[in-house]
Design a protein around this motif. Structure first.
Motif, PDB file in Angstrom:
ATOM      1  N   SER A   7       0.827  -1.220   0.000  1.00 37.15           N
ATOM      2  CA  SER A   7       0.000   0.000   0.000  1.00 37.15           C
ATOM      3  C   SER A   7       0.857   1.264   0.000  1.00 37.15           C
ATOM      4  O   SER A   7       0.803   2.063   0.941  1.00 37.15           O
ATOM      5  CB  SER A   7      -0.928   0.001   1.227  1.00 37.15           C
ATOM      6  N   TRP A   9       0.484   3.989  -1.428  1.00 37.80           N
ATOM      7  CA  TRP A   9      -0.271   5.242  -1.468  1.00 37.80           C
ATOM      8  C   TRP A   9      -0.361   5.904  -0.097  1.00 37.80           C
ATOM      9  O   TRP A   9      -0.501   7.122   0.002  1.00 37.80           O
ATOM     10  CB  TRP A   9      -1.662   5.005  -2.054  1.00 37.80           C
ATOM     11  N   LYS A  10      -0.308   5.098   0.963  1.00 44.26           N
ATOM     12  CA  LYS A  10      -0.444   5.664   2.308  1.00 44.26           C
ATOM     13  C   LYS A  10       0.683   6.645   2.620  1.00 44.26           C
ATOM     14  O   LYS A  10       0.481   7.610   3.366  1.00 44.26           O
ATOM     15  CB  LYS A  10      -0.469   4.539   3.349  1.00 44.26           C
ATOM     16  N   TYR A  13       0.077  10.251   0.465  1.00 42.78           N
ATOM     17  CA  TYR A  13      -1.237  10.884   0.515  1.00 42.78           C
ATOM     18  C   TYR A  13      -1.094  12.406   0.518  1.00 42.78           C
ATOM     19  O   TYR A  13      -0.097  12.954   0.999  1.00 42.78           O
ATOM     20  CB  TYR A  13      -1.983  10.411   1.771  1.00 42.78           C
ATOM     21  N   TRP A  19      -5.541   8.637   5.121  1.00 39.16           N
ATOM     22  CA  TRP A  19      -6.170   7.456   4.535  1.00 39.16           C
ATOM     23  C   TRP A  19      -7.052   6.728   5.547  1.00 39.16           C
ATOM     24  O   TRP A  19      -8.110   6.203   5.196  1.00 39.16           O
ATOM     25  CB  TRP A  19      -5.101   6.491   4.005  1.00 39.16           C
ATOM     26  N   ASP A  20      -6.642   6.695   6.798  1.00 44.81           N
ATOM     27  CA  ASP A  20      -7.376   5.942   7.822  1.00 44.81           C
ATOM     28  C   ASP A  20      -8.260   6.839   8.691  1.00 44.81           C
ATOM     29  O   ASP A  20      -8.631   6.464   9.808  1.00 44.81           O
ATOM     30  CB  ASP A  20      -6.418   5.151   8.706  1.00 44.81           C
ATOM     31  N   GLN A 238     -15.888  10.045   2.258  1.00 44.90           N
ATOM     32  CA  GLN A 238     -14.586   9.972   1.591  1.00 44.90           C
ATOM     33  C   GLN A 238     -14.352  11.201   0.721  1.00 44.90           C
ATOM     34  O   GLN A 238     -13.257  11.770   0.689  1.00 44.90           O
ATOM     35  CB  GLN A 238     -14.519   8.693   0.745  1.00 44.90           C
ATOM     36  N   TRP A 242     -11.600  14.280   0.962  1.00 41.31           N
ATOM     37  CA  TRP A 242     -10.734  14.559  -0.194  1.00 41.31           C
ATOM     38  C   TRP A 242     -10.760  16.042  -0.581  1.00 41.31           C
ATOM     39  O   TRP A 242      -9.834  16.526  -1.225  1.00 41.31           O
ATOM     40  CB  TRP A 242     -11.153  13.697  -1.374  1.00 41.31           C
ATOM     41  N   THR A 366     -11.116   5.917  -6.486  1.00 41.47           N
ATOM     42  CA  THR A 366      -9.836   6.613  -6.501  1.00 41.47           C
ATOM     43  C   THR A 366     -10.046   8.034  -6.990  1.00 41.47           C
ATOM     44  O   THR A 366     -11.042   8.351  -7.644  1.00 41.47           O
ATOM     45  CB  THR A 366      -8.804   5.943  -7.438  1.00 41.47           C
ATOM     46  N   PRO A 384      -9.907   7.552   1.062  1.00 42.41           N
ATOM     47  CA  PRO A 384      -9.749   7.017   2.418  1.00 42.41           C
ATOM     48  C   PRO A 384     -10.496   5.703   2.656  1.00 42.41           C
ATOM     49  O   PRO A 384     -11.610   5.504   2.166  1.00 42.41           O
ATOM     50  CB  PRO A 384     -10.302   8.151   3.285  1.00 42.41           C
ATOM     51  N   LYS A 387      -8.877   0.138  -0.464  1.00 40.98           N
ATOM     52  CA  LYS A 387      -7.699  -0.570  -0.949  1.00 40.98           C
ATOM     53  C   LYS A 387      -7.912  -0.950  -2.411  1.00 40.98           C
ATOM     54  O   LYS A 387      -9.025  -1.293  -2.812  1.00 40.98           O
ATOM     55  CB  LYS A 387      -7.463  -1.842  -0.138  1.00 40.98           C
TER      56      LYS A 387
END
Length: 560
Positions: A7, A9-10, A13, A19-20, A238, A242, A366, A384, A387
């Motif tokens: 992962s 991307w985490k 970001y 993300w979480d 989400q 963003w 995405t 967020p 996966k």
């Protein structure tokens, strides 16, 4: 199947987005309650000059909810909406959800056969539609030709226009209005004749289906993607994460995409209400009307599809319009050509980012960051709590390393619970909570994802995989090209070969020989189209994205 996935991307970001971060999952109607309580005096809808505040919208929704309950709507009842973009779409969408019903979105441009199939498959019992001759007769016929549909609610188009426009419409557009005299048809005013005090329904956000969103899916006949309140509210949460710099109660969103489509349902209607933003609704997309509306109404957000942004870029009289109020745009529904993105950003000064998703993922999975790195041709990073995994097409248990192309799989709280009454198809696309998208793509070392193409659109030339999107991107680089679609056609020597269909910009010329020469240093020999056909228009879907289906059918007919 292991849950351990790479992962990257985490670590990449965008600043200010986690993300979480926890998601705000809720019943969708609670968005209305919140907007009314906190921003009741703010505008909720501007429809052709007829303006509605959130307080007024909340009351209309409450009255519609009572009216639906008086017609027998209860928890789980399927309520169909067959409407163009109007305030009625918003009113009956949230009213249905308030009383625990499931909304079934219908395309008003469907023919009777398509409408009948969806009514019967979804078991839609009540349909909300409008008194336009183009739409109402198709719906009224369904009372006698389908088993499921029992009642119709008809809304007057003139009733949502400003008073003078409504008066003129009734007198000057009589031929556009339908005659209504069937049994089991209820007028809007009848439904709304109450005090708005409905019996509340307790919503189980994880189990109760908010929307049946019909889609062709990865293959086959249209199927209803079952989207819960939790799925859809997760996706809105989400999106709000963003877009961290938005101010509730001050933003305005231009809605030209049809609200019956999942992209506009989420990015225009649900997102606007969740952010207490104003929806500037147009009944359909028309270039000049959209430009005039942007100039006059000054929207700050403008979700659309690439063909709309390209159309604005290519308009011949842009100096007449001020487009600078637009700050953020999210493009979806189809790949966003880099030239279109760059030209639109230069024209408006906004941030135009490409997102990606499907009806089955509510739809956003995405998105490219508003602040931070946007890689050319990328669909961005997972939003967020989401996966993505790239799987070997032949052996889907195998996750592929970075920069290798395979099938894109998605896992997140916005992924549907399944297809309505389609157990086998659900098993095919949902594997241990992962959604198989049917799209091919890859992830780079920074966690940015890139789509290569639909797996079913892949062209196999002499055993070599050729991807239409790569050819389309190359053709878009020519300054005279407005739109392009590439498909595979039968070839006796190679099995398949690419064919390009091209629409040129106004007042420009280009020959097949000139375009092939232009592509000679941009594509490999096997990727160069064997045929190029120039057309005045290219087929599009209901939301305006270019469609390959009709062109493939034409070519198949030629070869019979």
């Amino acid at each position: 199947m292991t849950e351990e996935i790479y992962s990257p991307w985490k670590e990449n970001y965008p600043t200010g987005v986690e993300w979480d971060a926890p998601l705000d999952k809720c019943s969708l109607y609670s968005y209305i309650e919140n907007a009314v309580n906190k921003h009741g005096d703010c505008l909720a809808i501007d429809f052709l000059g007829q303006k509605t505040t959130y307080s007024s919208l909340g009351q209309l929704i409450n009255q519609a909810a009572v009216g639906l309950q008086e017609l027998g709507v209860k928890k789980g009842t399927r309520v169909g909406l067959c409407l163009p973009n109007t305030p009625y779409s918003v009113i009956f969408y949230f009213a249905s959800l308030k009383v625990g019903a499931t909304v079934v979105n219908f395309n008003p441009l469907y023919v009777e056969k398509e409408i009948a199939f969806q009514i019967e498959d979804s078991e839609t019992e009540i349909m909300v539609t409008i008194d336009l001759a183009l739409i109402y007769p198709k719906i009224s016929t369904m009372l006698s030709t389908t088993n499921s549909l029992k009642k119709i609610i008809v809304c007057p188009f003139s009733g949502i226009l400003p008073p003078l426009k409504g008066l003129l419409f009734r007198y000057l557009k009589k031929k556009d209005m339908a005659s209504i005299n069937e049994k089991n048809v209820f007028l809007y005013n009848q439904i709304m004749d109450n005090d708005g005090k409905s019996n509340p329904e307790i919503i189980d956000i994880d189990r109760d289906i908010a929307v049946l969103q019909y889609t062709g899916g990865t293959t086959g006949q249209p199927k209803g993607a079952m989207l819960t309140h939790s799925n859809l509210s997760s996706n809105i949460s989400q999106m709000k994460l963003w877009f961290p710099n938005l101010t509730p109660g001050t933003e305005s969103i231009l809605g030209v995409l049809p609200l019956f489509h999942v992209f506009a349902m989420t990015t225009v209607m649900n997102f606007a209400v969740a952010a207490s933003a104003q929806m500037i609704l147009l009944p359909r997309y028309e270039l000049k009307q959209a430009l005039k509306t942007i100039h006059k109404k000054a929207p700050t957000l403008f979700p659309a599809v690439p063909t709309i942004y390209a159309g604005i870029n290519n308009s011949d009289d842009l100096s007449r319009y001020n487009l600078s109020t637009i700050r953020y745009c999210i493009s979806g529904g189809a790949p966003l050509p880099l030239e279109v993105k760059n030209d639109f950003e230069k024209l408006t000064g906004c941030n135009l980012v490409e997102g990606y998703g499907l009806s089955e993922s509510s739809p956003v999975a995405t998105c490219n960051p508003l602040q931070g790195i946007n890689k050319d041709g990328s669909i961005g990073l997972p939003v967020p709590s989401t996966k993505l995994s790239i799987r070997d097409i032949e052996n889907p248990d195998q996750m592929l390393p970075t920069n290798e192309t395979g099938e894109v799989w998605i896992k997140g709280p916005q992924v549907m619970v399944g297809y309505w009454k389609r157990t086998e198809e659900t098993k095919e696309v949902l594997v241990d909570g992962w959604l198989r998208t049917g799209d091919s793509g890859y992830m780079d070392e920074d966690g940015h994802f890139f789509l290569v193409d639909r797996i079913k659109d892949l062209i196999i030339c002499s055993g070599v995989n050729v991807y239409p999107r790569i050819i389309e991107e190359a053709i878009y680089e020519h300054p005279n090209v407005s739109e392009v679609t590439v498909i595979g056609i039968d070839d006796d020597h190679q099995g398949e070969t690419p064919k390009a269909f091209v629409k040129l910009k106004d007042d420009t010329n280009l020959t097949e020989e000139q375009l092939i020469k232009f592509l000679s240093d941009k594509l490999s020999k096997i990727e160069i189209p064997s045929q190029i056909e120039f057309r005045m228009e290219l087929p599009k879907t209901m939301i305006g994205k270019l469609s390959k289906k009709e062109l493939k059918a034409e070519e198949q007919t030629k070869n019979k």
